[in-house]
Design a protein around this motif. Structure first.
Motif, mmCIF file in Angstrom:
data_model
loop_
_atom_site.group_PDB
_atom_site.id
_atom_site.type_symbol
_atom_site.label_atom_id
_atom_site.label_comp_id
_atom_site.label_asym_id
_atom_site.label_seq_id
_atom_site.Cartn_x
_atom_site.Cartn_y
_atom_site.Cartn_z
ATOM 1 N N ASP A 1 16.397 3.802 9.187
ATOM 2 C CA ASP A 1 16.238 3.943 10.644
ATOM 3 C C ASP A 1 15.449 5.199 11.037
ATOM 4 O OD1 ASP A 1 17.658 1.574 11.212
ATOM 5 O OD2 ASP A 1 19.565 2.645 11.022
ATOM 6 N N ILE A 2 14.465 5.545 10.229
ATOM 7 C CA ILE A 2 13.595 6.682 10.516
ATOM 8 C C ILE A 2 12.196 6.140 10.786
ATOM 9 C CG2 ILE A 2 12.588 8.812 9.620
ATOM 10 C CD1 ILE A 2 15.065 9.022 7.801
ATOM 11 N N PRO A 3 11.679 6.302 12.009
ATOM 12 C CA PRO A 3 10.346 5.781 12.312
ATOM 13 C C PRO A 3 9.243 6.658 11.736
ATOM 14 C CG PRO A 3 11.252 6.873 14.238
ATOM 15 C CD PRO A 3 12.344 6.889 13.190
ATOM 16 N N ALA A 4 8.170 6.017 11.323
ATOM 17 C CA ALA A 4 6.973 6.709 10.873
ATOM 18 C C ALA A 4 5.804 5.741 11.024
ATOM 19 C CB ALA A 4 7.100 7.188 9.428
ATOM 20 N N ASP A 5 4.609 6.285 11.117
ATOM 21 C CA ASP A 5 3.400 5.495 11.340
ATOM 22 C C ASP A 5 2.492 5.640 10.128
ATOM 23 O OD1 ASP A 5 1.032 4.334 12.136
ATOM 24 O OD2 ASP A 5 0.795 5.529 13.961
ATOM 25 N N ALA A 6 2.222 4.545 9.440
ATOM 26 C CA ALA A 6 1.418 4.598 8.223
ATOM 27 C C ALA A 6 -0.001 5.094 8.470
ATOM 28 C CB ALA A 6 1.369 3.218 7.565
ATOM 29 N N ALA A 7 -0.469 5.011 9.701
ATOM 30 C CA ALA A 7 -1.815 5.486 10.019
ATOM 31 C C ALA A 7 -1.848 6.967 10.381
ATOM 32 C CB ALA A 7 -2.405 4.663 11.164
ATOM 33 N N GLY B 1 0.836 -1.183 0.000
ATOM 34 C CA GLY B 1 0.000 0.000 0.000
ATOM 35 C C GLY B 1 0.877 1.242 0.000
ATOM 36 N N GLU B 2 0.349 2.352 -0.543
ATOM 37 C CA GLU B 2 1.168 3.549 -0.709
ATOM 38 C C GLU B 2 1.668 4.100 0.618
ATOM 39 O OE1 GLU B 2 2.310 5.691 -3.535
ATOM 40 O OE2 GLU B 2 2.290 3.593 -4.090
ATOM 41 N N ARG B 3 0.835 4.165 1.635
ATOM 42 C CA ARG B 3 1.311 4.692 2.917
ATOM 43 C C ARG B 3 2.393 3.793 3.493
ATOM 44 N NH1 ARG B 3 -4.071 4.876 3.049
ATOM 45 N NH2 ARG B 3 -4.145 3.026 4.381
ATOM 46 N N ASP B 4 2.188 2.474 3.411
ATOM 47 C CA ASP B 4 3.176 1.523 3.935
ATOM 48 C C ASP B 4 4.481 1.572 3.144
ATOM 49 O OD1 ASP B 4 1.498 0.425 5.948
ATOM 50 O OD2 ASP B 4 0.462 -0.742 4.412
ATOM 51 N N ARG B 5 4.385 1.837 1.848
ATOM 52 C CA ARG B 5 5.571 1.858 0.996
ATOM 53 C C ARG B 5 6.572 2.903 1.483
ATOM 54 N NH1 ARG B 5 5.554 0.147 -3.616
ATOM 55 N NH2 ARG B 5 3.379 0.579 -4.155
ATOM 56 N N TRP B 6 6.076 4.107 1.763
ATOM 57 C CA TRP B 6 6.984 5.190 2.115
ATOM 58 C C TRP B 6 7.450 5.086 3.563
ATOM 59 C CZ3 TRP B 6 8.577 6.254 -2.274
ATOM 60 C CH2 TRP B 6 7.726 6.272 -3.364
ATOM 61 N N VAL B 7 6.620 4.538 4.419
ATOM 62 C CA VAL B 7 7.055 4.267 5.786
ATOM 63 C C VAL B 7 8.154 3.207 5.787
ATOM 64 C CG1 VAL B 7 6.296 3.221 7.967
ATOM 65 C CG2 VAL B 7 4.927 5.028 6.893
ATOM 66 N N ARG B 8 8.018 2.197 4.941
ATOM 67 C CA ARG B 8 9.053 1.161 4.821
ATOM 68 C C ARG B 8 10.357 1.757 4.298
ATOM 69 N NH1 ARG B 8 10.543 -1.796 0.273
ATOM 70 N NH2 ARG B 8 11.625 -3.778 0.701
ATOM 71 N N LEU B 9 10.268 2.677 3.339
ATOM 72 C CA LEU B 9 11.480 3.317 2.834
ATOM 73 C C LEU B 9 12.218 4.025 3.969
ATOM 74 C CD1 LEU B 9 13.398 4.434 0.628
ATOM 75 C CD2 LEU B 9 11.751 6.294 0.289
#
Length: 322
Positions: free
Chosen positions: A145-151, A132-140
Protein backbone atom coordinates in the motif's frame (compact mmCIF):
# COMPACT_ATOMS: atom_id res chain seq x y z
CA UNK A 1 29.47 -5.98 15.13
CA UNK A 2 29.39 -2.17 15.27
CA UNK A 3 26.48 -0.04 14.09
CA UNK A 4 26.57 3.34 12.40
CA UNK A 5 25.81 6.30 14.63
CA UNK A 6 22.79 8.02 13.17
CA UNK A 7 22.90 11.78 13.76
CA UNK A 8 19.38 11.95 15.18
CA UNK A 9 16.70 9.73 16.70
CA UNK A 10 14.49 9.37 13.64
CA UNK A 11 13.50 5.79 12.81
CA UNK A 12 15.57 4.38 9.95
CA UNK A 13 14.32 3.03 6.63
CA UNK A 14 16.96 1.05 4.77
CA UNK A 15 16.73 -0.09 1.15
CA UNK A 16 19.21 -2.67 -0.17
CA UNK A 17 20.43 -2.52 -3.78
CA UNK A 18 24.12 -3.29 -3.89
CA UNK A 19 24.58 -3.18 -7.67
CA UNK A 20 25.82 -0.74 -10.33
CA UNK A 21 24.88 2.76 -11.49
CA UNK A 22 22.14 1.76 -13.92
CA UNK A 23 20.63 -0.61 -11.35
CA UNK A 24 20.45 2.22 -8.83
CA UNK A 25 18.83 4.58 -11.33
CA UNK A 26 16.01 2.20 -12.29
CA UNK A 27 15.19 1.86 -8.58
CA UNK A 28 14.84 5.63 -8.12
CA UNK A 29 11.02 5.66 -8.56
CA UNK A 30 10.65 3.15 -5.72
CA UNK A 31 13.14 4.98 -3.50
CA UNK A 32 11.31 8.27 -4.00
CA UNK A 33 8.01 6.56 -3.23
CA UNK A 34 9.45 5.19 0.00
CA UNK A 35 10.75 8.61 1.03
CA UNK A 36 7.31 10.14 0.48
CA UNK A 37 5.55 7.33 2.35
CA UNK A 38 7.85 7.57 5.38
CA UNK A 39 8.59 11.30 5.72
CA UNK A 40 9.61 11.04 9.37
CA UNK A 41 12.22 8.34 8.69
CA UNK A 42 15.91 8.60 7.90
CA UNK A 43 16.17 7.05 4.42
CA UNK A 44 19.37 5.07 3.91
CA UNK A 45 20.48 3.26 0.77
CA UNK A 46 22.69 0.19 1.17
CA UNK A 47 24.63 0.42 -2.09
CA UNK A 48 28.31 0.38 -3.11
CA UNK A 49 30.17 3.35 -1.69
CA UNK A 50 31.40 4.61 -5.07
CA UNK A 51 27.80 5.52 -5.94
CA UNK A 52 27.66 8.19 -3.22
CA UNK A 53 27.81 11.15 -5.67
CA UNK A 54 24.67 9.87 -7.41
CA UNK A 55 22.89 8.90 -4.18
CA UNK A 56 23.14 12.58 -3.20
CA UNK A 57 21.05 13.39 -6.28
CA UNK A 58 18.14 11.10 -5.31
CA UNK A 59 15.45 13.22 -3.70
CA UNK A 60 14.47 12.10 -0.21
CA UNK A 61 17.59 10.03 0.53
CA UNK A 62 19.52 11.01 3.65
CA UNK A 63 22.64 8.89 3.34
CA UNK A 64 24.43 5.86 1.98
CA UNK A 65 25.51 2.77 3.88
CA UNK A 66 28.51 1.44 1.89
CA UNK A 67 27.63 -2.12 0.92
CA UNK A 68 29.94 -3.78 -1.62
CA UNK A 69 27.93 -6.97 -2.04
CA UNK A 70 25.93 -9.72 -0.39
CA UNK A 71 28.77 -11.73 1.14
CA UNK A 72 28.63 -10.19 4.61
CA UNK A 73 25.74 -9.17 6.89
CA UNK A 74 25.08 -5.46 7.06
CA UNK A 75 26.91 -3.77 9.98
CA UNK A 76 23.69 -3.13 11.88
CA UNK A 77 22.22 -4.54 15.05
CA UNK A 78 18.97 -6.57 14.91
CA UNK A 79 16.06 -4.22 15.42
CA UNK A 80 18.08 -1.09 14.63
CA UNK A 81 16.24 -0.63 11.32
CA UNK A 82 12.54 0.18 11.49
CA UNK A 83 11.67 -0.48 7.83
CA UNK A 84 13.83 -2.72 5.63
CA UNK A 85 13.26 -2.99 1.86
CA UNK A 86 14.82 -5.51 -0.48
CA UNK A 87 15.26 -3.70 -3.79
CA UNK A 88 18.14 -5.98 -4.75
CA UNK A 89 16.64 -9.08 -6.33
CA UNK A 90 14.73 -12.31 -5.95
CA UNK A 91 17.32 -14.62 -4.45
CA UNK A 92 17.74 -15.90 -0.90
CA UNK A 93 21.10 -14.13 -0.47
CA UNK A 94 19.70 -10.59 -0.47
CA UNK A 95 16.54 -11.64 1.33
CA UNK A 96 18.49 -13.19 4.19
CA UNK A 97 20.48 -9.97 4.67
CA UNK A 98 17.20 -8.10 5.03
CA UNK A 99 15.73 -10.74 7.35
CA UNK A 100 18.77 -10.50 9.63
CA UNK A 101 17.89 -6.86 10.33
CA UNK A 102 14.71 -7.97 12.15
CA UNK A 103 12.98 -4.74 11.14
CA UNK A 104 9.51 -3.85 12.37
CA UNK A 105 8.40 -3.91 8.72
CA UNK A 106 10.17 -5.76 5.91
CA UNK A 107 9.10 -5.01 2.34
CA UNK A 108 10.20 -8.00 0.28
CA UNK A 109 9.25 -10.39 -2.49
CA UNK A 110 8.35 -13.97 -1.68
CA UNK A 111 11.44 -16.20 -1.94
CA UNK A 112 10.48 -19.90 -2.23
CA UNK A 113 13.73 -21.12 -0.66
CA UNK A 114 12.77 -19.20 2.49
CA UNK A 115 9.02 -18.76 2.48
CA UNK A 116 8.09 -22.32 1.58
CA UNK A 117 9.49 -23.29 4.97
CA UNK A 118 7.29 -20.95 7.01
CA UNK A 119 4.22 -18.80 6.43
CA UNK A 120 5.21 -15.51 4.81
CA UNK A 121 3.93 -11.98 5.24
CA UNK A 122 0.51 -11.88 3.49
CA UNK A 123 1.31 -8.79 1.35
CA UNK A 124 4.50 -10.40 0.06
CA UNK A 125 4.21 -10.59 -3.75
CA UNK A 126 5.66 -13.29 -5.97
CA UNK A 127 8.56 -12.34 -8.21
CA UNK A 128 7.56 -11.77 -11.84
CA UNK A 129 10.65 -11.99 -14.08
CA UNK A 130 8.92 -10.51 -17.12
CA UNK A 131 8.38 -7.11 -15.51
CA UNK A 132 10.45 -4.06 -16.34
CA UNK A 133 12.80 -3.08 -13.52
CA UNK A 134 11.09 0.21 -12.65
CA UNK A 135 7.67 -1.47 -12.67
CA UNK A 136 8.95 -4.38 -10.58
CA UNK A 137 9.87 -2.24 -7.59
CA UNK A 138 6.81 -0.03 -7.86
CA UNK A 139 4.68 -3.20 -7.82
CA UNK A 140 6.51 -4.41 -4.71
CA UNK A 141 5.67 -1.19 -2.88
CA UNK A 142 2.06 -1.32 -4.07
CA UNK A 143 1.68 -4.72 -2.39
CA UNK A 144 2.35 -2.90 0.89
CA UNK A 145 0.00 0.00 0.00
CA UNK A 146 2.84 2.40 -0.83
CA UNK A 147 2.26 4.46 -3.99
CA UNK A 148 5.06 5.15 -6.44
CA UNK A 149 5.27 6.17 -10.09
CA UNK A 150 7.48 4.08 -12.38
CA UNK A 151 8.06 7.12 -14.60
CA UNK A 152 9.38 9.20 -11.69
CA UNK A 153 13.04 8.70 -12.63
CA UNK A 154 14.23 12.30 -12.24
CA UNK A 155 17.31 13.25 -10.24
CA UNK A 156 18.21 16.49 -8.54
CA UNK A 157 20.44 18.80 -10.55
CA UNK A 158 24.12 18.02 -10.15
CA UNK A 159 26.07 20.74 -8.39
CA UNK A 160 29.35 19.57 -9.94
CA UNK A 161 29.86 20.93 -13.44
CA UNK A 162 32.63 21.03 -16.00
CA UNK A 163 32.57 23.43 -18.94
CA UNK A 164 30.81 21.05 -21.31
CA UNK A 165 27.32 22.31 -22.21
CA UNK A 166 25.17 21.28 -25.14
CA UNK A 167 27.47 18.45 -26.23
CA UNK A 168 26.66 15.28 -28.12
CA UNK A 169 27.80 12.78 -25.50
CA UNK A 170 28.96 9.53 -27.06
CA UNK A 171 29.42 7.05 -24.21
CA UNK A 172 31.71 4.37 -25.58
CA UNK A 173 31.81 1.98 -22.65
CA UNK A 174 29.78 -0.77 -21.05
CA UNK A 175 30.69 -2.95 -18.08
CA UNK A 176 30.29 -6.24 -19.94
CA UNK A 177 31.76 -6.99 -23.41
CA UNK A 178 28.33 -8.30 -24.43
CA UNK A 179 27.10 -4.68 -24.47
CA UNK A 180 30.05 -3.12 -26.25
CA UNK A 181 29.31 -1.72 -29.71
CA UNK A 182 32.42 -1.78 -31.91
CA UNK A 183 34.93 1.07 -31.62
CA UNK A 184 34.92 1.59 -35.40
CA UNK A 185 31.17 2.19 -35.41
CA UNK A 186 31.34 4.64 -32.53
CA UNK A 187 34.05 6.40 -34.51
CA UNK A 188 31.83 6.73 -37.57
CA UNK A 189 28.96 8.10 -35.48
CA UNK A 190 31.19 10.57 -33.65
CA UNK A 191 32.78 11.78 -36.88
CA UNK A 192 29.44 12.25 -38.61
CA UNK A 193 27.83 14.03 -35.64
CA UNK A 194 30.79 16.41 -35.53
CA UNK A 195 30.47 17.01 -39.27
CA UNK A 196 26.81 17.90 -38.75
CA UNK A 197 27.79 20.66 -36.34
CA UNK A 198 27.57 18.86 -33.00
CA UNK A 199 30.23 19.25 -30.34
CA UNK A 200 31.08 15.62 -29.61
CA UNK A 201 32.64 14.43 -26.36
CA UNK A 202 33.54 10.84 -25.54
CA UNK A 203 32.79 9.47 -22.10
CA UNK A 204 33.43 6.27 -20.20
CA UNK A 205 35.15 4.99 -17.09
CA UNK A 206 38.88 5.22 -16.37
CA UNK A 207 39.21 1.62 -17.54
CA UNK A 208 37.55 2.58 -20.84
CA UNK A 209 39.82 5.54 -21.60
CA UNK A 210 41.91 3.61 -24.14
CA UNK A 211 38.71 2.58 -25.90
CA UNK A 212 37.55 6.21 -25.95
CA UNK A 213 40.92 7.35 -27.32
CA UNK A 214 40.59 4.78 -30.09
CA UNK A 215 37.13 6.15 -30.94
CA UNK A 216 38.55 9.68 -31.00
CA UNK A 217 41.29 8.58 -33.38
CA UNK A 218 38.78 6.85 -35.66
CA UNK A 219 36.58 9.98 -35.62
CA UNK A 220 39.41 12.44 -36.17
CA UNK A 221 38.70 14.17 -32.87
CA UNK A 222 41.37 15.70 -30.61
CA UNK A 223 42.17 13.93 -27.37
CA UNK A 224 40.76 16.96 -25.51
CA UNK A 225 37.31 15.62 -26.42
CA UNK A 226 37.98 12.41 -24.49
CA UNK A 227 36.46 12.80 -21.03
CA UNK A 228 36.58 9.10 -20.17
CA UNK A 229 38.41 8.64 -16.90
CA UNK A 230 38.53 12.39 -16.20
CA UNK A 231 35.11 12.95 -14.62
CA UNK A 232 33.78 12.09 -11.21
CA UNK A 233 30.29 10.61 -11.13
CA UNK A 234 28.63 13.90 -10.17
CA UNK A 235 30.53 15.72 -12.95
CA UNK A 236 29.50 13.02 -15.41
CA UNK A 237 25.88 13.48 -14.34
CA UNK A 238 26.28 17.22 -14.95
CA UNK A 239 27.63 16.64 -18.46
CA UNK A 240 24.65 14.41 -19.27
CA UNK A 241 22.24 16.89 -17.66
CA UNK A 242 23.60 19.63 -19.95
CA UNK A 243 23.87 17.43 -23.06
CA UNK A 244 22.12 18.03 -26.36
CA UNK A 245 22.22 14.31 -27.17
CA UNK A 246 23.44 11.07 -25.55
CA UNK A 247 24.43 7.98 -27.54
CA UNK A 248 25.10 4.95 -25.36
CA UNK A 249 24.73 1.24 -24.92
CA UNK A 250 22.32 0.05 -22.25
CA UNK A 251 24.36 1.30 -19.32
CA UNK A 252 24.42 3.99 -16.62
CA UNK A 253 24.86 6.83 -19.10
CA UNK A 254 21.56 5.94 -20.79
CA UNK A 255 19.75 5.89 -17.44
CA UNK A 256 21.20 9.31 -16.57
CA UNK A 257 19.84 10.60 -19.88
CA UNK A 258 16.42 9.30 -18.85
CA UNK A 259 16.75 10.92 -15.43
CA UNK A 260 17.43 14.32 -16.99
CA UNK A 261 15.14 13.83 -20.02
CA UNK A 262 17.97 14.38 -22.46
CA UNK A 263 17.47 13.04 -26.00
CA UNK A 264 19.16 9.66 -26.17
CA UNK A 265 19.86 6.81 -28.55
CA UNK A 266 20.24 3.59 -26.57
CA UNK A 267 21.75 0.43 -28.06
CA UNK A 268 20.60 -2.84 -26.53
CA UNK A 269 22.42 -6.17 -26.65
CA UNK A 270 21.78 -9.06 -24.25
CA UNK A 271 19.18 -7.28 -22.10
CA UNK A 272 15.64 -6.70 -23.28
CA UNK A 273 14.34 -3.13 -23.63
CA UNK A 274 11.06 -4.42 -22.19
CA UNK A 275 12.89 -4.94 -18.89
CA UNK A 276 15.55 -2.24 -18.96
CA UNK A 277 14.49 0.28 -21.60
CA UNK A 278 13.96 4.00 -20.97
CA UNK A 279 10.68 5.49 -19.80
CA UNK A 280 8.54 7.53 -22.19
CA UNK A 281 10.45 10.55 -23.38
CA UNK A 282 12.92 11.70 -26.03
CA UNK A 283 14.64 8.32 -26.23
CA UNK A 284 15.11 5.87 -29.11
CA UNK A 285 15.94 2.20 -28.49
CA UNK A 286 17.89 0.32 -31.16
CA UNK A 287 18.34 -3.46 -31.18
CA UNK A 288 17.33 -6.59 -33.05
CA UNK A 289 15.28 -8.80 -30.73
CA UNK A 290 15.34 -11.67 -33.26
CA UNK A 291 19.12 -11.96 -32.97
CA UNK A 292 19.43 -11.62 -29.19
CA UNK A 293 21.58 -14.30 -27.59
CA UNK A 294 20.90 -12.93 -24.15
CA UNK A 295 24.15 -13.91 -22.41
CA UNK A 296 25.09 -10.86 -20.33
CA UNK A 297 28.45 -12.40 -19.37
CA UNK A 298 29.56 -13.31 -22.90
CA UNK A 299 33.04 -12.17 -23.88
CA UNK A 300 31.90 -10.74 -27.22
CA UNK A 301 29.10 -8.36 -28.23
CA UNK A 302 25.60 -9.77 -28.39
CA UNK A 303 24.32 -10.19 -31.98
CA UNK A 304 21.37 -7.94 -31.09
CA UNK A 305 23.67 -4.94 -30.61
CA UNK A 306 25.88 -5.85 -33.56
CA UNK A 307 22.76 -5.72 -35.74
CA UNK A 308 22.53 -1.97 -35.05
CA UNK A 309 24.28 -0.03 -37.83
CA UNK A 310 25.86 3.40 -37.82
CA UNK A 311 23.12 4.56 -40.19
CA UNK A 312 20.52 3.41 -37.64
CA UNK A 313 22.14 5.49 -34.90
CA UNK A 314 22.63 8.58 -37.06
CA UNK A 315 19.02 8.45 -38.32
CA UNK A 316 17.73 8.17 -34.75
CA UNK A 317 19.95 11.05 -33.63
CA UNK A 318 18.79 13.22 -36.51
CA UNK A 319 15.16 12.56 -35.61
CA UNK A 320 15.73 13.51 -31.98
CA UNK A 321 17.59 16.71 -32.85
CA UNK A 322 15.23 17.85 -35.62
Amino acid sequence: MTSPRWPDDRPVLLALRTLKLGDLLVAVPAVKGLARAFPSHRVVLAVPGWLEPIVRLVEGVDELLPTPGLDEPLPLDPGEIDVAVNLHGSGPESRRLVDLLQARLSIVHRVPEIDDLAPGDPPMPDWQPELGERDRWVRLLAAYDIPADAADVGLLSSGDRVDVVGAAVVHVGAFYPSRQWPVERFGVVARELEARGEHVVLTGSAGERERALAVASAAGLPTSRVLAGELGLAEFAGVVEDARLVVSADTGAAHLASAYRRPSVVLFGPASPQNWGPPPGPHVVLTDESKRRGDAFATDPDPAILAVTTDDVLAAAEGLLA
